[in-house]
Each structure stands twice: as structure tokens, then as C-alpha cells.
Motif scaffolding. Structure first.
Motif, PDB file in Angstrom:
ATOM      1  N   ALA A 100       0.835  -1.204   0.000  1.00  0.00           N
ATOM      2  CA  ALA A 100       0.000   0.000   0.000  1.00  0.00           C
ATOM      3  C   ALA A 100       0.869   1.254   0.000  1.00  0.00           C
ATOM      4  O   ALA A 100       0.609   2.213  -0.747  1.00  0.00           O
ATOM      5  N   ALA A 101       1.913   1.244   0.840  1.00  0.00           N
ATOM      6  CA  ALA A 101       2.814   2.408   0.894  1.00  0.00           C
ATOM      7  C   ALA A 101       3.544   2.599  -0.430  1.00  0.00           C
ATOM      8  O   ALA A 101       3.758   3.733  -0.877  1.00  0.00           O
ATOM      9  N   LEU A 102       3.931   1.501  -1.067  1.00  0.00           N
ATOM     10  CA  LEU A 102       4.601   1.605  -2.371  1.00  0.00           C
ATOM     11  C   LEU A 102       3.674   2.185  -3.432  1.00  0.00           C
ATOM     12  O   LEU A 102       4.109   2.952  -4.301  1.00  0.00           O
ATOM     13  N   ALA A 103       2.385   1.820  -3.362  1.00  0.00           N
ATOM     14  CA  ALA A 103       1.425   2.394  -4.305  1.00  0.00           C
ATOM     15  C   ALA A 103       1.309   3.898  -4.087  1.00  0.00           C
ATOM     16  O   ALA A 103       1.292   4.683  -5.045  1.00  0.00           O
ATOM     17  N   GLY A 104       1.237   4.305  -2.813  1.00  0.00           N
ATOM     18  CA  GLY A 104       1.205   5.735  -2.511  1.00  0.00           C
ATOM     19  C   GLY A 104       2.487   6.427  -2.940  1.00  0.00           C
ATOM     20  O   GLY A 104       2.465   7.550  -3.450  1.00  0.00           O
ATOM     21  N   LEU A 105       3.619   5.739  -2.737  1.00  0.00           N
ATOM     22  CA  LEU A 105       4.916   6.297  -3.131  1.00  0.00           C
ATOM     23  C   LEU A 105       4.998   6.493  -4.644  1.00  0.00           C
ATOM     24  O   LEU A 105       5.486   7.524  -5.122  1.00  0.00           O
ATOM     25  N   ALA A 106       4.512   5.511  -5.401  1.00  0.00           N
ATOM     26  CA  ALA A 106       4.550   5.621  -6.862  1.00  0.00           C
ATOM     27  C   ALA A 106       3.725   6.808  -7.342  1.00  0.00           C
ATOM     28  O   ALA A 106       4.152   7.571  -8.227  1.00  0.00           O
ATOM     29  N   TYR A 107       2.552   6.979  -6.740  1.00  0.00           N
ATOM     30  CA  TYR A 107       1.717   8.117  -7.129  1.00  0.00           C
ATOM     31  C   TYR A 107       2.388   9.429  -6.718  1.00  0.00           C
ATOM     32  O   TYR A 107       2.416  10.400  -7.486  1.00  0.00           O
ATOM     33  N   ALA A 108       2.947   9.464  -5.503  1.00  0.00           N
ATOM     34  CA  ALA A 108       3.616  10.683  -5.034  1.00  0.00           C
ATOM     35  C   ALA A 108       4.784  11.049  -5.944  1.00  0.00           C
ATOM     36  O   ALA A 108       4.997  12.226  -6.262  1.00  0.00           O
ATOM     37  N   SER A 109       5.536  10.040  -6.382  1.00  0.00           N
ATOM     38  CA  SER A 109       6.722  10.305  -7.196  1.00  0.00           C
ATOM     39  C   SER A 109       6.372  10.897  -8.550  1.00  0.00           C
ATOM     40  O   SER A 109       7.215  11.558  -9.179  1.00  0.00           O
ATOM     41  N   SER A 110       5.137  10.678  -9.001  1.00  0.00           N
ATOM     42  CA  SER A 110       4.739  11.265 -10.284  1.00  0.00           C
ATOM     43  C   SER A 110       4.607  12.786 -10.189  1.00  0.00           C
ATOM     44  O   SER A 110       4.497  13.470 -11.210  1.00  0.00           O
ATOM     45  N   PHE A 111       4.631  13.315  -8.963  1.00  0.00           N
ATOM     46  CA  PHE A 111       4.538  14.765  -8.749  1.00  0.00           C
ATOM     47  C   PHE A 111       5.886  15.369  -8.339  1.00  0.00           C
ATOM     48  O   PHE A 111       5.937  16.499  -7.859  1.00  0.00           O
ATOM     49  N   SER A 112       6.976  14.617  -8.507  1.00  0.00           N
ATOM     50  CA  SER A 112       8.278  15.067  -8.024  1.00  0.00           C
ATOM     51  C   SER A 112       8.709  16.404  -8.604  1.00  0.00           C
ATOM     52  O   SER A 112       9.411  17.174  -7.959  1.00  0.00           O
ATOM     53  N   ARG A 113       8.305  16.691  -9.830  1.00  0.00           N
ATOM     54  CA  ARG A 113       8.674  17.956 -10.467  1.00  0.00           C
ATOM     55  C   ARG A 113       7.461  18.844 -10.695  1.00  0.00           C
ATOM     56  O   ARG A 113       7.514  19.771 -11.503  1.00  0.00           O
ATOM     57  N   LYS A 114       6.390  18.564  -9.981  1.00  0.00           N
ATOM     58  CA  LYS A 114       5.154  19.327 -10.150  1.00  0.00           C
ATOM     59  C   LYS A 114       5.224  20.615  -9.344  1.00  0.00           C
ATOM     60  O   LYS A 114       5.410  20.602  -8.130  1.00  0.00           O
ATOM     61  N   GLU A 115       5.075  21.733 -10.012  1.00  0.00           N
ATOM     62  CA  GLU A 115       5.078  23.023  -9.332  1.00  0.00           C
ATOM     63  C   GLU A 115       3.661  23.361  -8.851  1.00  0.00           C
ATOM     64  O   GLU A 115       2.668  23.004  -9.498  1.00  0.00           O
TER      65      GLU A 115
END
Length: 454
Positions: A188-203
């Protein structure tokens, strides 16, 4: 059919009075138990006895476990042990992978510490890592939020899963829940991490900073760290979490059929030390060396008193949830559900969907865990979940549902969005979606495990 209508009205009433009118969940559940007793046609002379027996029995079985678990969490929070754990993980992981670092720290810290408190404690660390790595604050916020959330709803001795295990009747086998819950929470945490990482360069345009709380202040983490003085040794910081988890798991394995760890005195000792109450008492004893300096006894007493205040609402809600479940178990709804659900093949989807509906409607994950577990406990045999494995997976399915969906009626949503300075509209599009993805991923994992175990 009348019994089903009464059940729907009772659940809708619990959601309405807790979500709209902010009535205490304890009063809402006790009121539902009392009204349900009359509505289902139970003998008036038996209603009060059913409620009080379930309430008292539940607190007798699980009350000390929740209380000692809360005490460990308070000491870890106040002593700087949570900070020490975070720093130890940063030394291993570095700052190359900031989202992974925040997710893993949250995953570990939330086993004994409430996710709200965990986020407050770790927010300065999150800000410092965000600044040093140049990654978006949206990404690090979601990574920390979902990492904390995973173990908060799925891994005992966090109070919510403990209460759900008690209502479902599997506290004697917490080791099985932990053994299944740790990997489910990790996915579950990895799924959240994957989604979070898609915003790594999101301003995004952050909310105005409060005075002294600007992201650009690089000393915020250092100042927080220094406020605790000398931090505990990392091993001593982790030990109060790892010791009870290990003892509970060993105790559960020792009592499996076939005595895999042997018989005789070793079996007796392992079973005794693996009893959740004893394991957590030893965990609390392991936490006491974290109190240092002068006035240790006074600080210990103060923190234990604070722990009682933190645990009291959870204990009351847990007891009230058990009372409500006991009334349902004594009502005609049990037979109706057994006749009508057994052939539908819904299985683990029922506890997940009920918990998700309650969580989304009224906001509190703990209330969703307690209420849903009490509600579905009588249904488990009809759903094909009456075995120890089925009951353990049901606890986890309830926990997965209790993640979905964090939004404006959830205090955790506001803790994360406000401390991270994320505008409400952006928080809905990111934080709420992250919890929905995380909860769904947890349930998908539970369903796959169920295909092999059930």
C-alpha cells in the motif's frame, strides 16, 4: 427484509450524527446499540445486559493492549526517538531518493505513533529534505502521508487494527495479522509512493507561510532536533517497536498446530511472552531508558497520564462498537445475512466496501475500523471468512477501507495539507486521490492473498 432496513437506517444514523452534527462516535454507537435492540425486537430485559456484557468484555480483553501501545507511542514521540529513527534511516538511504525516504520513515514511525502526530513530528524533516533535493513539496508530503497511513490502519499494535481484531474475535492470533499486515502495508505504501513520485517535479503555489514556518528556513529540522537535546541511540529508539512485534509473532508461531518451535517449557514461555499485553508491557519497559536527565520519574508519570487521556476515547469507542456488534449478533439480521450473502461470493469485498463508505462519510479511520469490524463480525461465517485466516484478512480489509477516502472531514487531511501549505483544491486532487489509490492497492493485495489462504 425489515431487519436489513433497520440495519441500513442504523448505519446511516451513525454516519449522519457523527459527520454532520459532530456527535461523539461513542454516543452514536451506544445509541445505535440501544435503538437497534428495540428495533430488532430483542427482549427489553436483555438489551442492557447484551450491551454492558459486550462493552465490559471488550475493554477487559483489549483495553490494556491499546493503553500500553499508546504509552509506548507517547514516549517515542516525546523523547525524540521518532527523530532518532528518522535520522538513522536517512543515514542509510541518504537524500538521493527523498520520496522513498519519507515513505519508509512514515511506515515505521506510525506503527506505535498516530499518523497525525507522526506527520507533525516529521514535517520539519520533510521540509528540509524537500529543500535540499529540489523535489516538489507535493511529492514528499504525499509520500510521508501515505507511508504513515499504511501501518496506521493495517499493523497492530496501532489501536485501530487492535480494536478491529477484538471485535472480529482474533486478538489471540495477532501474530498472523502482523505477519500479513506488514507486507500488505508495504505494498500500500509503495502504491502511494509511486503516485507521489509522479509529482516530483510538479510546481504549485503554496499557501502563505506562517511566521517562522517557511520552507526556505533550512534550520527548521536542526532546531527541532536540538530541542530534544541529545537524541537516543537508534537501536534504543527502534527496540520498543521491534520487541513486542517479534514476541507476538513468535508466540503465535509457537502455538501453531504441530508445535513448530517445540513443546514443554519453551512453548509455555513463548506463549506467555507473546501474549499481546505482556509483549507491550515489555515494549514499554524497553522504552523507559529513552527518558534521560533529571526528573525522569516526573516526566514518566506525566507522559503516562497523557497516554491515558489519548487512549480513553479509543477505548470508549471500541467498547461501544463491540456493544453495537453484540446487539446485531443477537438480532434476526444475522440469520438474514447468512441466508442471502453466502451465495453471492462477495467475501472480503464486504468489509472493505463498508469501511470505505464509513470512512469517506464521517472521516475518522479509527471510527471506521471499529464500527465496520463490529458490524461485519456476525457476517463472517456467511461470507466464508470464519477461519482464522479469513478473520485476519477481514481485519486487514477493514483497514484498507479505512484509508479510502481522506478529505475535508478527516483531521489528517487538514494536518497534512496545512503543514505542507497545500491549497485545498490541490489537496483534493492529490492527497485524497493518493489515499484512494493506497487503500485500493491494499485491498487488491489482500484479495490476492485470500485466493491462496481461503
Amino acid at each position: 427484509m425489515t431487519a436489513l432496513l433497520i440495519l441500513v437506517l442504523l448505519v446511516a444514523g451513525i454516519v449522519l450524527v457523527t459527520a454532520r452534527w459532530k456527535i461523539s462516535p461513542f454516543l452514536a454507537l451506544m445509541g445505535a446499540a440501544l435503538l437497534g435492540g428495540f428495533a430488532f425486537g430483542l427482549p427489553p430485559t436483555e438489551i442492557v445486559g447484551t450491551i454492558t456484557e459486550a462493552f465490559g468484555g471488550t475493554l477487559g480483553n483489549i483495553g490494556l493492549v491499546i493503553l500500553f501501545g499508546t504509552m509506548i507511542g507517547v514516549i517515542l514521540e516525546r523523547s525524540g526517538a521518532a527523530i532518532a529513527m528518522a535520522e538513522a534511516l536517512i543515514k542509510v538511504l541518504g537524500t538521493r531518493f527523498p520520496n522513498l525516504t519519507m515513505s519508509l520513515i512514515g511506515y515505521i514511525v506510525a506503527i506505535p505513533v498516530f499518523c497525525d502526530s507522526g506527520y507533525v513530528i516529521l514535517n520539519s524533516l520533510r521540509k528540509a529534505i524537500t529543500l535540499r533535493t529540489g523535489v516538489s513539496a507535493l511529492a514528499t508530503s504525499m509520500a510521508l502521508m501515505t507511508g504513515l497511513y499504511a501501518t496506521h490502519t493495517l499493523v497492530p499494535p496501532t489501536p485501530g487494527p487492535l480494536a478491529a481484531a477484538e471485535n472480529i474475535g482474533i486478538t489471540h492470533n495477532l501474530g498472523l495479522i502482523i505477519a500479513l499486515g506488514v507486507p500488505v502495508a508495504a505494498i500500500a505504501a509503495l502504491a502511494g509512493l509511486a503516485y507521489a513520485s509522479s509529482f516530483s517535479r510538479k510546481e504549485f503555489t503554496p499557501l502563505p507561510a506562517e511566521e517562522g514556518d517557511d520552507l526556505a528556513v533550512q534550520q527548521s529540522w536542526e532546531e527541532l532536533r536540538e530541542s530534544y537535546g541529545k537524541l537516543p541511540n537508534p537501536f534504543l529508539a527502534f527496540f520498543p517497536i521491534l520487541l513486542p512485534l517479534a514476541l507476538i509473532c513468535v508466540g503465535s508461531v509457537a502455538e501453531l498446530p504441530g508445535a513448530p518451535l517445540g513443546e514443554g517449557m519453551f512453548l509455555d514461555v513463548a506463549a506467555f511472552l507473546g501474549t499481546p499485553v505482556i509483549a507491550l508491557i515489555l515494549g514499554l519497559a524497553a522504552a523507559t531508558p529513552l527518558l534521560r536527565g533529571h526528573g525522569k520519574l516526573a516526566r514518566f508519570n506525566e507522559q503516562m497520564n497523557d497516554s491515558v487521556r489519548v487512549a480513553a476515547p479509543i477505548l470508549l469507542i471500541t467498547g461501544a462498537g463491540a456493544a453495537f456488534g453484540s446487539v446485531l449478533e443477537a438480532s434476526p439480521i444475522t440469520g438474514f445475512l447468512e441466508e442471502n450473502l453466502s451465495g453471492l461470493g462477495l467475501g472480503l469485498a464486504v468489509p472493505f466496501l463498508v469501511a470505505a463508505a464509513l470512512k469517506t462519510a464521517q472521516g475518522s479511520s479509527t471510527v471506521a475500523l471499529v464500527s465496520t469490524s463490529a458490524l461485519i463480525a456476525p457476517m463472517l461465517p456467511a461470507l466464508g471468512l470464519g477461519s482464522p485466516e479469513g478473520m485476519a484478512l477481514s481485519v486487514l480489509a477493514v483497514g484498507a477501507g479505512a484509508m479510502v477516502l481522506s478529505h475535508a472531514n478527516d483531521s489528517y487531511f487538514w494536518v497534512v495539507s496545512q503543514l505542507s501549505r497545500i491549497p485545498v483544491g490541490t489537496a483534493y486532487r492529490t492527497l485524497s486521490v493518493a489515499t484512494a489509490i493506497e487503500g485500493t492497492a491494499a485491498f487488491a493485495t489482500i484479495w490476492v492473498i485470500g485466493r491462496f489462504l481461503l
